[in-house]
Design a protein around this motif. Structure first.
Motif, PDB file in Angstrom:
ATOM      1  N   GLY A  27       0.826  -1.204   0.000  1.00 50.35           N
ATOM      2  CA  GLY A  27       0.000   0.000   0.000  1.00 50.35           C
ATOM      3  C   GLY A  27       0.859   1.252   0.000  1.00 50.35           C
ATOM      4  O   GLY A  27       2.024   1.241  -0.410  1.00 50.35           O
ATOM      5  N   GLU A  28       0.286   2.318   0.487  1.00 53.17           N
ATOM      6  CA  GLU A  28       0.963   3.614   0.519  1.00 53.17           C
ATOM      7  C   GLU A  28       2.000   3.661   1.634  1.00 53.17           C
ATOM      8  O   GLU A  28       1.943   2.871   2.575  1.00 53.17           O
ATOM      9  N   PRO A  29       2.935   4.620   1.554  1.00 48.38           N
ATOM     10  CA  PRO A  29       3.899   4.781   2.639  1.00 48.38           C
ATOM     11  C   PRO A  29       3.175   5.087   3.950  1.00 48.38           C
ATOM     12  O   PRO A  29       2.101   5.685   3.972  1.00 48.38           O
ATOM     13  N   THR A  30       3.755   4.651   5.047  1.00 47.41           N
ATOM     14  CA  THR A  30       3.154   4.854   6.367  1.00 47.41           C
ATOM     15  C   THR A  30       4.233   5.178   7.386  1.00 47.41           C
ATOM     16  O   THR A  30       5.418   5.228   7.054  1.00 47.41           O
ATOM     17  N   ARG A  31       3.855   5.384   8.615  1.00 39.60           N
ATOM     18  CA  ARG A  31       4.789   5.835   9.653  1.00 39.60           C
ATOM     19  C   ARG A  31       5.147   4.707  10.620  1.00 39.60           C
ATOM     20  O   ARG A  31       4.367   3.777  10.843  1.00 39.60           O
ATOM     21  N   CYS A  32       6.291   4.874  11.243  1.00 35.66           N
ATOM     22  CA  CYS A  32       6.742   3.984  12.317  1.00 35.66           C
ATOM     23  C   CYS A  32       5.898   4.296  13.554  1.00 35.66           C
ATOM     24  O   CYS A  32       5.590   5.460  13.833  1.00 35.66           O
ATOM     25  N   SER A  33       5.521   3.285  14.316  1.00 35.71           N
ATOM     26  CA  SER A  33       4.685   3.507  15.493  1.00 35.71           C
ATOM     27  C   SER A  33       5.450   4.217  16.609  1.00 35.71           C
ATOM     28  O   SER A  33       4.838   4.828  17.476  1.00 35.71           O
ATOM     29  N   VAL A  34       6.790   4.135  16.613  1.00 35.39           N
ATOM     30  CA  VAL A  34       7.584   4.797  17.644  1.00 35.39           C
ATOM     31  C   VAL A  34       7.910   6.233  17.246  1.00 35.39           C
ATOM     32  O   VAL A  34       7.895   7.135  18.085  1.00 35.39           O
ATOM     33  N   LEU A  47       9.851  -0.610   6.405  1.00 35.00           N
ATOM     34  CA  LEU A  47       9.184  -0.810   7.694  1.00 35.00           C
ATOM     35  C   LEU A  47       9.034  -2.295   8.003  1.00 35.00           C
ATOM     36  O   LEU A  47       8.895  -3.124   7.104  1.00 35.00           O
ATOM     37  N   TRP A  48       9.055  -2.600   9.287  1.00 36.12           N
ATOM     38  CA  TRP A  48       8.915  -3.976   9.762  1.00 36.12           C
ATOM     39  C   TRP A  48       7.621  -4.096  10.556  1.00 36.12           C
ATOM     40  O   TRP A  48       7.316  -3.254  11.399  1.00 36.12           O
ATOM     41  N   ALA A  49       6.856  -5.142  10.320  1.00 35.78           N
ATOM     42  CA  ALA A  49       5.646  -5.436  11.092  1.00 35.78           C
ATOM     43  C   ALA A  49       5.990  -6.500  12.127  1.00 35.78           C
ATOM     44  O   ALA A  49       6.593  -7.524  11.813  1.00 35.78           O
ATOM     45  N   VAL A  50       5.622  -6.234  13.380  1.00 32.49           N
ATOM     46  CA  VAL A  50       5.865  -7.195  14.461  1.00 32.49           C
ATOM     47  C   VAL A  50       4.541  -7.403  15.189  1.00 32.49           C
ATOM     48  O   VAL A  50       3.893  -6.455  15.624  1.00 32.49           O
ATOM     49  N   LYS A  51       4.143  -8.649  15.310  1.00 32.03           N
ATOM     50  CA  LYS A  51       2.916  -9.005  16.023  1.00 32.03           C
ATOM     51  C   LYS A  51       3.286  -9.328  17.466  1.00 32.03           C
ATOM     52  O   LYS A  51       4.067 -10.245  17.727  1.00 32.03           O
ATOM     53  N   HIS A  52       2.720  -8.559  18.399  1.00 26.04           N
ATOM     54  CA  HIS A  52       3.009  -8.736  19.820  1.00 26.04           C
ATOM     55  C   HIS A  52       1.860  -9.464  20.501  1.00 26.04           C
ATOM     56  O   HIS A  52       0.704  -9.358  20.079  1.00 26.04           O
ATOM     57  N   ARG A  63       2.383  -3.835  15.236  1.00 28.78           N
ATOM     58  CA  ARG A  63       2.965  -2.502  15.180  1.00 28.78           C
ATOM     59  C   ARG A  63       3.980  -2.470  14.043  1.00 28.78           C
ATOM     60  O   ARG A  63       4.641  -3.466  13.750  1.00 28.78           O
ATOM     61  N   PHE A  64       4.096  -1.279  13.396  1.00 32.09           N
ATOM     62  CA  PHE A  64       5.091  -1.068  12.340  1.00 32.09           C
ATOM     63  C   PHE A  64       6.283  -0.328  12.949  1.00 32.09           C
ATOM     64  O   PHE A  64       6.100   0.628  13.694  1.00 32.09           O
ATOM     65  N   TYR A  65       7.494  -0.784  12.600  1.00 32.86           N
ATOM     66  CA  TYR A  65       8.720  -0.183  13.125  1.00 32.86           C
ATOM     67  C   TYR A  65       9.682   0.120  11.983  1.00 32.86           C
ATOM     68  O   TYR A  65       9.803  -0.672  11.044  1.00 32.86           O
ATOM     69  N   CYS A  66      10.397   1.256  12.102  1.00 30.19           N
ATOM     70  CA  CYS A  66      11.490   1.529  11.166  1.00 30.19           C
ATOM     71  C   CYS A  66      12.714   0.743  11.644  1.00 30.19           C
ATOM     72  O   CYS A  66      12.702   0.159  12.731  1.00 30.19           O
ATOM     73  N   THR A  68      15.548   1.712  12.811  1.00 31.96           N
ATOM     74  CA  THR A  68      16.176   2.199  14.051  1.00 31.96           C
ATOM     75  C   THR A  68      15.365   1.845  15.294  1.00 31.96           C
ATOM     76  O   THR A  68      15.938   1.716  16.377  1.00 31.96           O
ATOM     77  N   HIS A  69      14.060   1.691  15.182  1.00 36.54           N
ATOM     78  CA  HIS A  69      13.219   1.394  16.346  1.00 36.54           C
ATOM     79  C   HIS A  69      12.775  -0.061  16.426  1.00 36.54           C
ATOM     80  O   HIS A  69      11.980  -0.416  17.314  1.00 36.54           O
ATOM     81  N   LEU A  70      13.261  -0.896  15.541  1.00 37.43           N
ATOM     82  CA  LEU A  70      12.882  -2.310  15.546  1.00 37.43           C
ATOM     83  C   LEU A  70      13.270  -2.935  16.884  1.00 37.43           C
ATOM     84  O   LEU A  70      14.427  -2.881  17.288  1.00 37.43           O
ATOM     85  N   PRO A  71      12.315  -3.496  17.628  1.00 35.79           N
ATOM     86  CA  PRO A  71      12.643  -4.062  18.942  1.00 35.79           C
ATOM     87  C   PRO A  71      13.503  -5.318  18.823  1.00 35.79           C
ATOM     88  O   PRO A  71      13.414  -6.056  17.850  1.00 35.79           O
ATOM     89  N   VAL A  72      14.313  -5.506  19.837  1.00 32.66           N
ATOM     90  CA  VAL A  72      15.141  -6.714  19.898  1.00 32.66           C
ATOM     91  C   VAL A  72      14.251  -7.829  20.439  1.00 32.66           C
ATOM     92  O   VAL A  72      13.693  -7.729  21.520  1.00 32.66           O
ATOM     93  N   ILE A  73      14.097  -8.867  19.655  1.00 37.87           N
ATOM     94  CA  ILE A  73      13.239  -9.987  20.033  1.00 37.87           C
ATOM     95  C   ILE A  73      14.088 -11.001  20.776  1.00 37.87           C
ATOM     96  O   ILE A  73      15.083 -11.507  20.255  1.00 37.87           O
ATOM     97  N   GLN A  74      13.704 -11.272  22.008  1.00 37.52           N
ATOM     98  CA  GLN A  74      14.440 -12.243  22.817  1.00 37.52           C
ATOM     99  C   GLN A  74      13.754 -13.593  22.696  1.00 37.52           C
ATOM    100  O   GLN A  74      12.569 -13.722  22.980  1.00 37.52           O
ATOM    101  N   ARG A  75      14.477 -14.559  22.252  1.00 38.73           N
ATOM    102  CA  ARG A  75      13.945 -15.912  22.116  1.00 38.73           C
ATOM    103  C   ARG A  75      14.071 -16.626  23.454  1.00 38.73           C
ATOM    104  O   ARG A  75      15.048 -16.450  24.180  1.00 38.73           O
ATOM    105  N   ALA A  76      13.092 -17.423  23.775  1.00 39.60           N
ATOM    106  CA  ALA A  76      13.151 -18.217  24.999  1.00 39.60           C
ATOM    107  C   ALA A  76      14.245 -19.262  24.831  1.00 39.60           C
ATOM    108  O   ALA A  76      14.346 -19.908  23.784  1.00 39.60           O
ATOM    109  N   PRO A  77      15.084 -19.429  25.844  1.00 35.21           N
ATOM    110  CA  PRO A  77      16.139 -20.436  25.724  1.00 35.21           C
ATOM    111  C   PRO A  77      15.530 -21.836  25.626  1.00 35.21           C
ATOM    112  O   PRO A  77      14.515 -22.128  26.254  1.00 35.21           O
TER     113      PRO A  77
END
Length: 128
Positions: A27-34, A47-52, A63-66, A68-77
């Motif tokens: 679609g059209e350009p959009t904004r980062c949620s942060v 932009l990156w889409a992350v389902k929380h 949420r959409f993230y650029c 620079t604001h892409l969260p670090v996803i911690q995997r369960a050991p």
């Protein structure tokens, strides 16, 4: 009336896994949620889409993230593999003794009630 949840592109996303927005929702350009509403819209290829997960909605939220604001996803050991130990041998249950045989109880010939060990009927006084 039957209420059914609708299905859309957000249901196909895996939880806590970044995915390019252009791949899941073109679609059209959009904004980062942060970055916020005052920031410049970015192309969906940047932009990156992350389902929380959400505590009250089983479908979660996206949420959409650029970059620079892409969260670090911690995997369960991964759970460490437990060594399989030999199970201890089962002990045999103790042998139960057989119950003693009951001898027939004495009944009063007049009242037909059980006579106590004294041998005297408690109802009529007859000695058995």
């Amino acid at each position: 009336m039957k209420v059914v949840a609708s299905s859309d592109w957000r249901d196909d996303l895996a939880f806590e896994t970044p995915t390019l927005v252009a791949e899941v929702s073109p679609g059209e350009p959009t904004r980062c949620s942060v970055c916020g509403g005052s920031s410049e819209p970015l192309p969906r290829t940047e932009l990156w889409a992350v389902k929380h997960r959400h505590p009250k909605q089983h479908g979660g939220f996206v949420r959409f993230y650029c970059q620079t604001h892409l969260p670090v996803i911690q995997r369960a050991p991964a759970a460490p593999a437990r060594p399989t130990a030999a199970k201890p041998a089962r002990r045999a249950a103790p042998r139960r003794s057989t119950p003693a045989e009951e001898r027939p109880r004495a009944l009063c010939p007049n009242c037909f009630v059980e006579v106590p060990p004294t041998g005297v009927c408690g109802m009529c006084g007859t000695e058995v």
